[in-house]
Design an enzyme around this catalytic site. Structure first.
Site, PDB file in Angstrom:
ATOM      1  N   ASN A   8       0.824  -1.203   0.000  1.00 10.69           N
ATOM      2  CA  ASN A   8       0.000   0.000   0.000  1.00 10.69           C
ATOM      3  C   ASN A   8       0.863   1.259   0.000  1.00 10.69           C
ATOM      4  O   ASN A   8       1.060   1.894  -1.039  1.00 10.69           O
ATOM      5  CB  ASN A   8      -0.927  -0.032   1.219  1.00 10.69           C
ATOM      6  CG  ASN A   8      -1.923   1.115   1.238  1.00 10.69           C
ATOM      7  OD1 ASN A   8      -1.863   2.008   0.410  1.00 10.69           O
ATOM      8  ND2 ASN A   8      -2.833   1.084   2.187  1.00 10.69           N
ATOM      9  N   ASP A   9       1.411   1.595   1.162  1.00 15.08           N
ATOM     10  CA  ASP A   9       2.110   2.878   1.279  1.00 15.08           C
ATOM     11  C   ASP A   9       3.355   2.965   0.403  1.00 15.08           C
ATOM     12  O   ASP A   9       3.751   4.055   0.008  1.00 15.08           O
ATOM     13  CB  ASP A   9       2.491   3.118   2.741  1.00 15.08           C
ATOM     14  CG  ASP A   9       1.257   3.225   3.618  1.00 15.08           C
ATOM     15  OD1 ASP A   9       0.345   3.992   3.243  1.00 15.08           O
ATOM     16  OD2 ASP A   9       1.196   2.548   4.643  1.00 15.08           O
ATOM     17  N   VAL A  10       3.962   1.809   0.077  1.00 14.13           N
ATOM     18  CA  VAL A  10       5.204   1.865  -0.708  1.00 14.13           C
ATOM     19  C   VAL A  10       4.938   2.273  -2.158  1.00 14.13           C
ATOM     20  O   VAL A  10       5.869   2.510  -2.913  1.00 14.13           O
ATOM     21  CB  VAL A  10       5.965   0.517  -0.691  1.00 14.13           C
ATOM     22  CG1 VAL A  10       6.438   0.202   0.716  1.00 14.13           C
ATOM     23  CG2 VAL A  10       5.128  -0.609  -1.245  1.00 14.13           C
TER      24      VAL A  10
END
Lengths: 123, 485
Positions: B410-412
């Protein structure tokens, strides 16, 4: 001092000064300083692929406390000291044996793959 | 005993060989081709050191006691190392690390037990100088306190990390433990108790009590420090705890006046610090921010702010997209590990490669729960490491990719990191997946990642969301591809 290595210190240095331990601490600090630099240099350029095995291998090396734990079961230790020593031996042996084996298990996967050149997935 | 002295020198030489093996072993662990032999070399060094030490204490110590510890520990180590699945590797490393810290603490306590008994009952209470002198001098006092403090902290911190990584521990605090002021108090308490144990109480019975209290305070501090840290910051925490176990071993080296412990501990301490730094840089955060800010908790509230224009898709549609693709990039994340879908990824990639497509994997440095976590998982599934690409290597290639499959990450790959300077993750290096022609995000829900922020990628024009467990989604796509073949 009741550790075995202190026997050397007491036989070689003048015991009446009462500072027989100081030289070891100083020498030890030199050793520490240099080893820290070596550690930094060794690890700086490791590819991310190897971060997990590297950490797990280094973790196994930190089980070197096992060597210290073995010394703690010496005869002149009281029961409590010996009991703690045996426990320390057991725990650090788990760390050492488990750590090196699991690192090898991971690295074996990298290696077989390099040889097979990535042809075909495992069944 | 002149023979003893000669023995000591011999053992000291063996220790030197062991140190040599550790240094060279670590160096060889740094390259794929030599890594396995490096690990073997380091383990040989350890074997030499242990055999030499057993030889040294042989006769003085009961061999039975030594063997009990070695055999029990060895057997447990073998079983754990063999049985644990690759997906559970982060928690296993955390667990082993905790044991290392525990051993350092126990050795220091054993030394204290030996000294408290060695001190004869004195008529008058000894002065502080006499006490410290009897204990082994100032360096000894400092080293014994550091061994206990760092060792105990490593033990409890690693066990918390183990609990969080294995999903058994889901709380951020236990009672008051875990809040920042309490941690501050505990830290001050541990330092104070350390000063008491190492100096003021150095002689006589108060030493045992001071040491025991120091153990308790340090254990509590370890709990308090690691409890509030979110699961996805674990790569940093594990690296740091690994470093601590090295520091503890080094301190124990000063306690026992053993150079080998100092060297090995320093090597591990330094390598752990480097990895910690690498992980922090990959998240564009400072170490203190990871350890103390806990922004996951603070920002979580704004996570659910609605997504608009999200297009969802099915495994069948994913299969169709992949069939028509020439260049496919797979972005694995923690969801892949949770779903244990690494073998399915490999199977899917195999099918695509057979039909002539190019499949690559983009690995973000903090994907997963420990440094290099994804690499190990994919290696287990026989993915050739030549197909794994680091962020810098592959970021320019997303624009030429036909399909990017994001598996539980997700955040990457959150574009906000590059577009929105106000975003909490602004400036964090991310994978530019949105530049591809089509992005398929396999994810169980629209829930936020560890950063607790919205991911604009999910509502992108070229993004399709596949709401499913990574393994189930891949199985569906594989079945469809096989049926069409």
């Amino acid at each position: 001092m009741t550790t075995i290595s202190s026997v050397v210190v007491q036989t070689s240095a003048a015991p009446e000064l009462g500072v027989a331990d100081l030289p070891f601490a100083l020498v030890g600090l030199w050793v520490l300083l240099l080893a820290v630099f070596v550690g930094f240099e060794l690890i700086t350029k490791v590819p991310p692929t190897l971060h997990t095995p590297l950490m797990s291998g280094a973790n196994a090396i930190s089980g070197i406390t096992l060597v210290g734990a073995l010394c703690c079961t010496g005869a002149d230790y009281p029961f409590l000291g010996k009991a703690l020593g045996v426990l320390a031996i057991a725990l650090s042996t788990v760390n050492v044996v488990g750590g090196f084996l699991v690192t090898d298990r991971m690295l074996a996967m990298f290696q077989t793959k390099a040889k097979k050149d990535g042809r075909g997935p495992k069944a | 005993m002149p023979g003893r002295l000669w023995d000591l020198e011999l053992v000291e030489l063996v220790y030197m060989v062991a140190a040599f093996c550790f240094v060279l072993g670590l160096k060889r662990l740094g390259a794929v081709r030599t890594a396995r032999s490096g690990n073997l070399l380091a383990s040989l060094g350890m074997l030499f050191a242990v055999v030499a030490t057993v030889y040294l204490v042989f006769g003085e110590a009961s061999l039975v006691l030594l063997l009990v510890g070695l055999v029990l520990g060895g057997a447990a180590g073998v079983v754990l190392a063999r049985r644990v699945p690759m997906t559970a590797m982060p928690e296993l490393v955390a667990f082993f690390n905790g044991l290392g810290g525990a051993a350092s603490m126990l050795v220091a306590l054993a030394e204290i037990a030996a000294y408290t008994r060695a001190i004869p009952a004195v008529d008058a209470a000894p002065t502080m100088a006499e006490g410290v002198g009897a204990l082994g001098g100032v360096p000894f006092s400092v080293a014994v306190v550091v061994s206990i403090l760092i060792g105990a902290l490593t033990l409890s911190g690693s066990l918390v990390a183990y609990g969080k990584l294995s999903g058994r521990l889901k709380v951020d605090r236990i009672g008051l433990l875990g809040s920042r002021p309490v941690n501050g108090v505990l830290f001050a308490l541990a330092l104070g108790l350390g000063a008491w144990a190492g100096f003021a109480a150095a002689a006589g019975w108060p030493l045992s009590i001071a040491a025991l209290l120091l153990v308790l305070a340090s254990l509590a501090l370890g709990l308090g420090l690691v409890l509030p840290i979110g699961g996805a910051d674990m790569p940093v925490v594990i690296s740091l705890l690994n470093s601590y176990s090295g520091v503890a071993a080094s301190a124990t080296g000063f306690v026992l006046e053993n150079n080998l412990l100092i060297v090995a501990g320093a090597l591990v301490g330094a390598s752990g610090l480097i990895l910690t730094q690498v992980m922090c840089r990959a998240m564009n955060r400072s170490l203190s921010n990871v350890l103390f800010a806990g922004y996951g908790a603070a920002a979580a509230t704004e996570a659910d702010t609605g997504y608009t224009g999200v297009k969802s898709t099915t495994p069948e549609e994913l299969a169709l997209l992949l069939q028509g693709a020439q260049s496919v990039i797979i972005v694995p994340g923690y969801g892949l590990a949770v779903a244990q879908a690494q073998h399915k990824v490999r199977e899917l990639a195999g099918i695509l490669e057979k039909s002539g497509a190019e499949v690559r994997y983009a690995i973000h440095p903090v994907a997963g729960r420990m440094p290099g976590h994804m690499n190990v998982l994919l290696a287990e599934a026989d993915v050739p490491y030549e197909q794994l690409f680091e962020l810098d290597q592959i970021n320019g290639d997303f624009a030429q990719a036909d399909v990017v499959v994001v598996l539980g990450a997700n955040d990457v790959c959150n574009p906000a990191a590059t577009r929105d300077p106000k975003s909490p993750i602004a400036g964090m290096p991310v994978l530019h997946v949105w530049e591809a022609r089509t992005v398929v995000v396999v994810k169980r829900s629209l829930a936020a990642g560890y950063a607790g922020i919205k991911n604009p990628l999910f509502e992108g024009e070229n993004t399709l969301m596949l709401f499913a467990d990574a393994k189930a989604a891949l199985e569906g796509a594989i079945a469809e591809l096989k049926a069409n073949a």
